[in-house]
Design an enzyme around this catalytic site. Structure first.
Site, PDB file in Angstrom:
ATOM      1  CE  LYS A 105       0.409  -2.313   3.864  1.00  0.00           C
ATOM      2  NZ  LYS A 105       0.144  -3.412   4.732  1.00  0.00           N
ATOM      3  N   GLY A 134      -6.309  -6.485   3.584  1.00  0.00           N
ATOM      4  CA  GLY A 134      -5.936  -7.810   3.637  1.00  0.00           C
ATOM      5  C   GLY A 134      -6.660  -8.703   3.073  1.00  0.00           C
ATOM      6  CE  LYS A 205      -3.852  -1.586   5.300  1.00  0.00           C
ATOM      7  NZ  LYS A 205      -3.758  -2.154   6.429  1.00  0.00           N
TER       8      LYS A 205
HETATM    9  N1  HSE Z   1       0.177  -3.677   9.125  1.00  0.00           N
HETATM   10  C1  HSE Z   1      -0.933  -4.073   8.302  1.00  0.00           C
HETATM   11  C2  HSE Z   1      -2.309  -4.069   9.456  1.00  0.00           C
HETATM   12  C3  HSE Z   1      -0.916  -5.143   7.534  1.00  0.00           C
HETATM   13  O1  HSE Z   1      -2.017  -4.241  10.512  1.00  0.00           O
HETATM   14  O2  HSE Z   1      -3.317  -3.895   8.944  1.00  0.00           O
HETATM   15  C4  HSE Z   1      -2.026  -5.196   6.455  1.00  0.00           C
HETATM   16  O3  HSE Z   1      -2.132  -4.192   5.531  1.00  0.00           O
END
Ligand code: HSE
Length: 329
Positions: A105, A134, A205
């Protein structure tokens, strides 16, 4: 049967989850797609780490060009994370005529135009479903089945690590640091978890979502962002007494020509649908002007859920390759 070879950049948590998804569902994927996918080369320094997958030593390389210059590789999966060298790797792969799939991202949000333009110029596909939410197929839905809609609002929980920490502090009275450590052990957190706890990961995101949903480019640095590092046990207790929970909420709107967005810890009444989204789960609300309210829910972090999304993109490209349309976009 069509054979599609894959070069994998990075065999960390998500790389391993991707490899494992293909390995455990190999026959099923072959049956339903009519394509034989194989990860033939892997760029990774840590060859000795114990992983729940079967990798042969000759699959590993420490030389990125071994993948970009391999004429037998059709798809490159970029899972090294971070903006650089990940962006340069993707540009090299695209310019070498490889299709690219990424979960990155930070790189997509920072260099969207350059990456998309390079993919177009080389007539190859660039897919990044795993970069937001995810395992939730939110980008595929927004750019596919929901394309007929216009949107005014996005609201969601977009980070698994911070949601895990807040849930553990609330439900199990766990200390912030202990909950973060657990999230790291489970493979949810970024290499530098500052990006998670300070909200920068959510900003990346939200920037990608705003681009796809509103067709508006907002750089992640321009999104007003507050993370959860200042949230104390007392804050959690006070929220509980008031019948609320604290969640890190991302919000964006585009109404009557006005565009706005922010990310901040937010007090939600226990009855609010987002209040019951716990641990590493994410949820995203959108309201389309035809479809009306939609809520997407699922695991927003973790090797296998994210591996599922990466493989979804790989399979879409593999199918296009086998139909002979992947170079004709
Ligand atoms: N580090 C990110 C989270 C991983 O905890 O959402 C998934 O994008």
């Amino acid at each position: 049967m069509k054979k599609v070879n894959i070069g994998l950049l990075g065999l960390g948590n998500i790389g391993t989850g991707t490899y494992q998804t293909l390995e455990m569902n190999y026959e099923h994927i072959k049956d339903v797609t009519g394509v034989d996918f194989e990860i033939t080369r892997i760029l990774e320094r840590d060859v000795d780490r114990k992983r729940p997958i079967t990798v042969r030593p000759e699959q590993f390389t420490q030389t990125p060009d071994d993948i970009f210059n391999d004429p037998d590789i059709d798809i490159v999966i970029e899972l090294v994370g971070g903006i650089e060298p990940a962006t340069s790797f993707m540009l090299k792969a695209l310019n070498a005529g490889k299709h690219v799939v990424t979960a990155n991202k930070a790189a997509i949000a920072a260099n969207y135009d350059e990456l998309m333009d390079t993919a177009k110029a080389n007539k190859v596909m660039l897919r990044f479903e795993a970069s937001v939410g995810g395992g939730i197929p939110i980008l595929t839905a927004l750019t596919g089945s929901l394309l007929a809609n216009e949107y005014e609002e996005i609201l969601g929980i977009l980070n698994g690590t911070t949601n895990y920490i807040l849930t553990k502090m609330d439900h199990e009275d766990m200390a912030y640091e202990d909950a973060l450590k657990e999230a790291q052990q489970k493979g949810f957190a970024e290499a530098d978890p500052t990006a998670d706890v300070e909200g920068h990961d959510v900003a990346n995101k939200l920037s990608i979502l705003m681009n796809l949903v509103f067709k508006k480019k907002v750089h992640p640095d321009d999104i007003q962002t507050t993370g959860i590092s200042a949230i104390t046990k007392d804050d959690i207790e006070q929220a509980k007494k008031d019948g609320c929970v604290i969640k890190l909420v991302a919000s964006a709107y585009h109404k009557d020509g006005e565009l706005g967005c922010f990310i901040q810890p937010t007090l939600l009444n226990k009855e609010h649908p987002l209040a019951t989204v716990n641990n590493e789960f994410n949820a995203i609300f959108v309201k389309g002007n035809a479809v009306d309210d939609l809520m997407f829910y699922g695991k927003g972090a973790g090797p296998l859920p994210t591996g599922s999304a990466v493989m979804g993109d790989v399979i879409e490209i593999g199918r296009a390759i086998s139909k002979g349309v992947a170079y004709d976009l």
